[in-house]
Design a protein around this motif. Structure first.
Motif: not given
Length: 141
Positions: A40-62
């Motif tokens: 979802e993040a990859i799709a959103a980065i492309v679509e929204t042109k986000a500059e900063v990603v706040l990324l959780d280290y542990d995303l449950g399944e990944e």
């Protein structure tokens, strides 16, 4: 200065949505998307042109770490601030070497997070003091 476009990636919806609302009230910041997975993040980065990603280290399944490989494959230029409750010394080194712009510990204050976002957006590195100790120890071993 233009607004900093932020993408939030965290599998805990209450945390993500609550923090998103707080960030939206801050002048100069705009949350452009919220996701719970790397895909979802990859799709959103492309679509929204986000500059900063706040990324959780542990995303449950990944692991949030897998985002870095996807960013490299797609040649996406975005700054990533890892947001975590804590991680091992080895994981800290691995994340910084993969290209993270910083590591922010969840127990820190909102003011510190706002500072971290602004510094990362400006091309600086943000490291919590515990992460700095880890990196220095890792370099000396």
């Amino acid at each position: 200065m233009d607004e900093i476009r932020i993408l939030m990636v965290d599998d805990h919806s209450l945390f993500r949505e609550s923090l998103g609302r707080l960030l939206q009230t801050t002048s100069g910041l705009r949350v452009v998307a919220q996701c719970s997975t790397v895909a979802e993040a990859i799709a959103a980065i492309v679509e929204t042109k986000a500059e900063v990603v706040l990324l959780d280290y542990d995303l449950g399944e990944e692991q949030g770490y897998s985002l870095f490989a996807e960013l490299k494959i797609r040649k996406l230029d975005v700054k990533v601030l890892m947001v975590t409750a804590g991680m091992s010394d080895a994981a800290t080194l691995k994340i910084m070497e993969a290209g993270a712009s910083g590591i922010f510990l969840r127990h820190s204050s909102l003011d510190q997070l706002l500072t971290a976002i602004q510094r990362v957006a400006n091309g600086e590195i943000w490291l919590d003091s515990g992460a700095v100790r880890t990196l220095i120890a890792g370099r000396n071993s």
